[in-house]
Design a protein around this motif. Structure first.
Motif, mmCIF file in Angstrom:
data_model
loop_
_atom_site.group_PDB
_atom_site.id
_atom_site.type_symbol
_atom_site.label_atom_id
_atom_site.label_comp_id
_atom_site.label_asym_id
_atom_site.label_seq_id
_atom_site.Cartn_x
_atom_site.Cartn_y
_atom_site.Cartn_z
ATOM 1 N N GLU A 448 0.862 -1.180 0.000
ATOM 2 C CA GLU A 448 0.000 0.000 0.000
ATOM 3 C C GLU A 448 0.896 1.227 0.000
ATOM 4 O O GLU A 448 2.016 1.192 0.532
ATOM 5 N N SER A 450 0.889 3.809 1.680
ATOM 6 C CA SER A 450 1.247 4.307 3.018
ATOM 7 C C SER A 450 2.530 3.650 3.534
ATOM 8 O O SER A 450 3.238 4.208 4.375
ATOM 9 N N ASN A 453 5.633 5.685 2.966
ATOM 10 C CA ASN A 453 5.817 6.735 3.969
ATOM 11 C C ASN A 453 6.411 6.162 5.246
ATOM 12 O O ASN A 453 7.298 6.758 5.865
#
Length: 724
Positions: A448, A450, A453
């Motif tokens: 994903e 995310s 990050n």
């Protein structure tokens, strides 16, 4: 080398057969010489002589041409002189043939005078010339040098021809009709024979330098000696000895031709083939090194990326990359050594290949991770089923020598083109998912955005950790350990903390793994050890009593080459009594008993105590516990938290305490949060406890101020518990 030896032995056997046949021929001629006298007919002997000489001339000229042509590419003085020698011999043999009695008129009437002198010169030339060449030291020469040698050879040869053909005979006759050969002729003939014997002796001494070439020249010398013997013993031209002498003379030239052919053509050609084979083998080896992993023999990252990129050009349908990592590889490598980690990687590769087969592309990354590349579209259910099958296979123990090693398989998944259209990013995103998969129960996650990050934050945190060491952002807190039997606090555990100036409080669970992976754990661990010892000495002065401090060790610290010396330095610098310092290790560090035992003994010799932290959660160390020089076991908080009241039965806690008592080891229970847990451990005769029920981890300043208060509360609790 073995092949060359076998080939040489075969060649020696072949030469031996030729020599044996030659001697059988000699024996036949000697025994039946009378019966063979004049066998070719009186009118045919000139033609027979002509034929035998023609063959000899052809072979001699072949030797000369062979060496002339090949010397263009490899200018060696030995070859050039040999070529010039045999060119002279071929020309002299021609003049010997055409001047032989019975041959047509050429310049002057043919006679034994000219024929015999041409013959004797060739005989002396071949003997003396070969001896000089064999004694000559091989070295490179120039093309001009080669041309000069051949030119001088021609000049001398034709000068000699002119001398022999002079109308006035300036040379003494070698054959007198009605009387036979002269003493001069026989002397020169025997001189030639003696020279050949010397040549054979020299060749035998040089045999190991060039066995095959030497063997052929020795055979040639033997043949020419036989030829000389026949030429000096025949009665007249009709004697079979005369013909046999010419035959062995031809054998001589053939043997030399074979030697020249071997050195100038066969040997270089075989060497070239071997060099090409070696080059091809090296090329394949280099290709394998470039495209395959040395340990697992699986395709490596380079091969994987090329395969993925190639599949992109074939079609644009969905493709999937799975990145797999056995979560205990790093710990096993650090504690047991690279041999065990490599064996696990090999066995893991075999298990993965066995499941995947030829269906998908299996590869190994440089870091100890595996990749499965699925180039065609697969449903989510199919991929998950494959992941579960792989995890089930990896959950079975890896049996290596006397160890049985287990762990978990973390799997990250990324899809083309949804997650990336680049092969490198596709692998990287699957890796990100794999890192995060270790945090969920299933240990399988799809990528994903995310996660990118999260990974970026992890890298940032690693950079910040460097600054934290330089800028003193780290500090220690201490959690007291209560002696259940006496109610005293006479030990504590040092716990490292990080208060980031911008991000605030950062959990040790987040930054300690980063420190271990980045190598910062070495300076990091030194800081914790020095600070804990120094602050403990200061605390002892404040509370006016001795207290022991327990410090956790990482794998990286423990396996430092000079670890014992570092401990001695810290003790000397901080002046802490050695028996008041306890070092905590984990179970996984004890697996390699051959390595860990000497280290632990070294620590014990200094006077320190050693504890095994989080006992019961590791693998394979129970059977070696009795042999390790340790003092204490710490029961992991996960076992203690299962105790909800004093009447509960927690068999693992009971077993650890009982085992420690039998081995005369202290027991510390971690994570005590309720009075019921304290009651239970007291009844089971646990020695020490630590946990929030007694005190949370606190700064050294607060501990100095509140030490008596905490100890008084603990004492009252123990006394009250014993009264109930």
């Amino acid at each position: 080398m073995h092949m060359e030896k076998t080939f040489d032995e075969k060649y020696i056997k072949s030469i031996s057969i030729y020599i044996s046949l030659s001697f059988m021929l000699i024996l036949f001629v000697v025994l039946f010489s009378d019966k063979l006298y004049g066998i070719f007919g009186e009118q045919n002997y000139t033609a027979v002589h002509l034929l035998s000489e023609i063959f000899t001339i052809i072979v001699a000229m072949s030797i000369a041409m062979q060496l002339w042509l090949t010397s263009r590419f490899k200018l060696i003085n030995v070859d050039v002189y040999m070529g010039a020698l045999f060119l002279s011999l071929a020309i002299l043999a021609i003049f010997h043939t055409i001047s032989y009695k019975g041959m047509p008129f050429f310049i002057i009437e043919s006679s034994p005078y000219q024929a015999t002198w041409f013959y004797i010169i060739t005989r002396l030339l071949i003997s003396v010339g070969l001896l000089c060449i064999v004694l000559m030291k091989a070295k490179s020469i120039t093309t001009i040098h080669r041309n000069i040698v051949f030119l001088i050879s021609m000049i001398l040869t034709f000068a000699f021809i002119c001398v022999i053909y002079l109308p006035d005979k300036v040379l003494p006759p070698l054959v007198i009709e009605g009387m036979g050969t002269t003493l001069l002729k026989n002397t020169m003939q025997y001189f030639s024979l003696g020279t050949q014997i010397v040549l054979i002796i020299i060749l035998l001494k040089q045999f190991n330098l060039a066995p095959k070439r030497s063997l052929l020249f020795i055979a040639a010398s033997i043949y020419i000696i036989i030829s000389d013997i026949f030429f000096t013993t025949y009665r007249d031209v009709y004697d079979i000895y005369n013909f046999t002498g010419h035959l062995f003379q031809l054998f001589t030239y053939v043997a030399i031709l074979k030697a020249v052919y071997y050195t100038t053509v066969e040997f270089p050609f075989i060497s070239m083939i071997k060099a090409n084979d070696h080059l091809e083998s090296s090329r394949k080896e280099m290709h394998h090194m470039a495209y395959y992993d040395e340990i697992t023999k699986l395709p490596n990252e380079r091969f994987l990326i090329e395969s993925i990129n190639k599949s992109f050009t074939e079609n644009l349908e969905q493709k999937t990359v799975l990145v797999l990592e056995f979560d205990r590889i790093l710990a096993i490598k650090s504690s047991l050594g690279s041999f065990y980690s490599e064996q696990i990687l090999k066995m893991a590769a075999e298990r993965i290949t066995e499941i995947v087969g030829e269906k998908y592309f299996v590869s190994k990354l440089r870091i100890d991770q595996f990749v499965i590349f699925i180039k065609s579209h697969k449903d989510k259910e199919e991929i998950m089923a494959l992941c579960k099958q792989l995890q089930l296979s990896m959950s079975k123990p890896f049996h290596i020598q006397h160890f049985s090693l287990t762990g978990n398989l973390n799997i990250g998944i990324a899809h083309y083109p949804m997650d990336s259209t680049s092969s490198e990013n596709l692998i990287k995103h699957a890796q990100f998912a794999m890192y995060e998969a270790g945090k969920v129960p299933e240990r399988i996650l799809s990528y994903e955005s995310s996660m990118l990050n999260a990974r970026t934050k992890r890298v940032e945190l690693e950079n910040d950790l460097y600054k934290a060491l330089e800028e003193d952002q780290l500090f220690l807190q201490y959690q007291p350990q209560l002696n259940i039997q006496t109610g005293e606090i006479n030990s504590m555990e040092a716990l490292v903390r990080w208060n980031h100036p911008i991000k605030g409080w950062i959990s040790p669970a987040d930054f300690i793994p980063i420190a271990e992976e980045s190598g910062l754990i070495i300076p990091f661990g030194r800081y914790v050890l020095e600070t804990a010892c120094k602050q403990t000495v200061e605390l002892q002065k404040v509370i006016n009593k001795p207290i022991k401090v327990a410090v956790n060790l990482s794998v990286g610290q423990l396996f430092q080459e000079n670890f014992i010396d570092i401990i001695k330095e810290v003790i000397q610098e901080t002046k802490i009594p050695p028996h008041q310092l306890e070092l905590e290790i984990t179970e996984s560090m004890t697996m390699n008993t051959n390595y860990i035992t000497p280290i632990l003994k070294g620590l014990k010799e200094i006077g320190l105590t050693v504890a095994i932290d989080d006992f019961g959660t590791g693998y394979s160390s129970l059977s070696y516990l009795k042999d390790l020089p340790i003092d204490c076991l710490k029961i992991d908080r996960s076992f203690v938290q299962k105790i909800s009241n004093k009447d509960d039965q927690e068999p693992l806690v009971d077993m650890i305490i009982s085992m420690a008592q039998h081995l005369k080891l202290d027991v510390v229970a971690e994570g005590i949060e309720t009075i019921e847990q304290l009651h239970y451990l007291n009844e089971k005769k646990c020695d020490f406890i630590q946990g929030y029920y007694i005190s949370k981890p606190i700064n050294i300043e607060d501990l100095s101020e509140r030490f008596n208060e905490i100890e008084q509360f603990a004492l009252e609790t123990i006394q009250g518990m014993k009264m109930t």
